[in-house]
Design an enzyme around this catalytic site. Structure first.
Site, PDB file in Angstrom:
ATOM      1  N   ILE A   1      -0.914  -3.229  -4.646  1.00  0.00           N
ATOM      2  CA  ILE A   1      -2.195  -3.613  -4.063  1.00  0.00           C
ATOM      3  C   ILE A   1      -1.934  -4.789  -3.138  1.00  0.00           C
ATOM      4  CG2 ILE A   1      -4.554  -4.381  -4.500  1.00  0.00           C
ATOM      5  CD1 ILE A   1      -4.417  -3.169  -7.235  1.00  0.00           C
ATOM      6  N   CYS A   2      -2.298  -4.636  -1.875  1.00  0.00           N
ATOM      7  CA  CYS A   2      -2.050  -5.699  -0.900  1.00  0.00           C
ATOM      8  C   CYS A   2      -3.274  -5.841  -0.005  1.00  0.00           C
ATOM      9  CB  CYS A   2      -0.808  -5.380  -0.068  1.00  0.00           C
ATOM     10  SG  CYS A   2      -0.970  -3.885   0.932  1.00  0.00           S
TER      11      CYS A   2
END
Length: 222
Positions: A71-72
Site C-alpha cells: 500500500i503506497c
C-alpha cells in the site's frame, strides 16, 4: 509491476452463510467472518494478502512480483518491496485520472520568458531570452550584433568620450609641462605616448558605441 485487478468489496456468502472471497494469489477461499472492518485479509493457504475494500484516500494497492501486496501513496513513482528475499524496486506508471472524476480542461498555451525584439539591422523579429533591456543581442537571421534599447550605447559612448578627453588632456599637460625634463630623460616620451594612446582608444570605442545599431523590444512576455 502491475496494479491488482478491481476488487469486489465482499464476496457472496457460502452455503453456511459466512461471507468469503477468493484469494487473488492462489484463488483459495478466505473466510471474512469478523474481518469485514479490515481493508485486507490474509490467506491461510499461501499467507498472501488480498484486499476486500478500496484503499484509503490517497493510497493505492500494488502487488510485487513476489506476490507481496503493498500500500503506497497514489502519487508514488517508485516503491521498494520490504521482503528480505526480494527487495525489488518497483517503478510505477503515471496515475491516470478518470474523466468523470477530473473534468478535462483546455491546455493553456505556454508562453516563453523573454522579449520579442525587432532587429536594427535587418528588421526581422526574434525572441531575446534576457529579462532585461540594455544588453547586446545577436540576431539569428542576419547574425549581426545590436543593442537592445538605446540606453546602453548612449551611456557607454558618453563614458568613453569623457575618459578619452581626460587622457588627451593629461597627455597635453605632460607634453607642455615636461618638455625640458623629456630632453634629458627620453623615457618621459613614453608617458606622453601612453596618455595619447589611451585617449585615442577611448575615442574609438566611443565612436563604436555611437554608431552601433539599436534593436527595440516589440512585446515582453515576462
Amino acid at each position: 509491476a502491475e496494479l491488482p485487478p478491481p476488487y469486489t468489496a465482499i464476496a457472496s456468502p457460502d452455503a453456511s452463510g459466512v461471507p468469503v472471497i477468493n484469494c487473488r494469489v492462489c484463488q483459495s477461499l478466505i473466510n471474512l467472518d469478523g474481518k469485514l472492518h479490515q481493508h485486507v485479509v490474509k490467506c491461510t493457504v499461501c499467507n498472501e494478502a488480498t484486499p476486500i475494500k478500496n484503499p484509503p484516500a490517497g493510497k493505492k494497492y500494488v502487488r510485487c512480483q513476489c506476490n507481496c501486496l503493498l500500500i503506497c501513496k497514489d502519487t508514488s513513482r517508485k516503491i521498494g518491496c520490504p521482503r528480505p528475499n526480494c527487495r525489488r524496486i518497483i517503478t510505477l506508471g503515471p496515475v491516470m485520472l478518470i474523466p468523470e472524476e477530473q473534468p478535462a480542461q483546455p491546455a493553456l498555451p505556454v508562453q516563453p520568458d523573454g522579449t520579442r525584439v525587432v532587429c536594427g539591422h535587418c528588421g526581422n523579429t526574434f525572441l531575446w531570452m534576457e529579462l532585461r533591456f540594455n544588453t547586446l543581442a545577436k540576431c539569428p537571421h542576419c547574425k549581426k550584433i545590436s543593442s537592445v534599447g538605446s540606453a546602453l550605447p548612449r551611456r557607454r559612448c558618453c563614458a568613453y568620450i569623457t575618459i578619452g578627453m581626460i587622457c588627451i588632456f593629461i597627455g597635453v599637460g605632460l607634453t607642455v609641462g615636461t618638455q625640458d625634463f623629456a630632453r634629458r630623460f627620453h623615457a618621459t616620451y613614453v608617458s606622453w605616448a601612453i596618455a595619447y594612446l589611451l585617449g585615442l582608444i577611448c575615442l574609438i570605442r566611443a565612436c563604436y558605441w555611437g554608431a552601433i545599431k539599436v534593436s527595440y523590444p516589440e512585446h515582453s512576455f515576462a
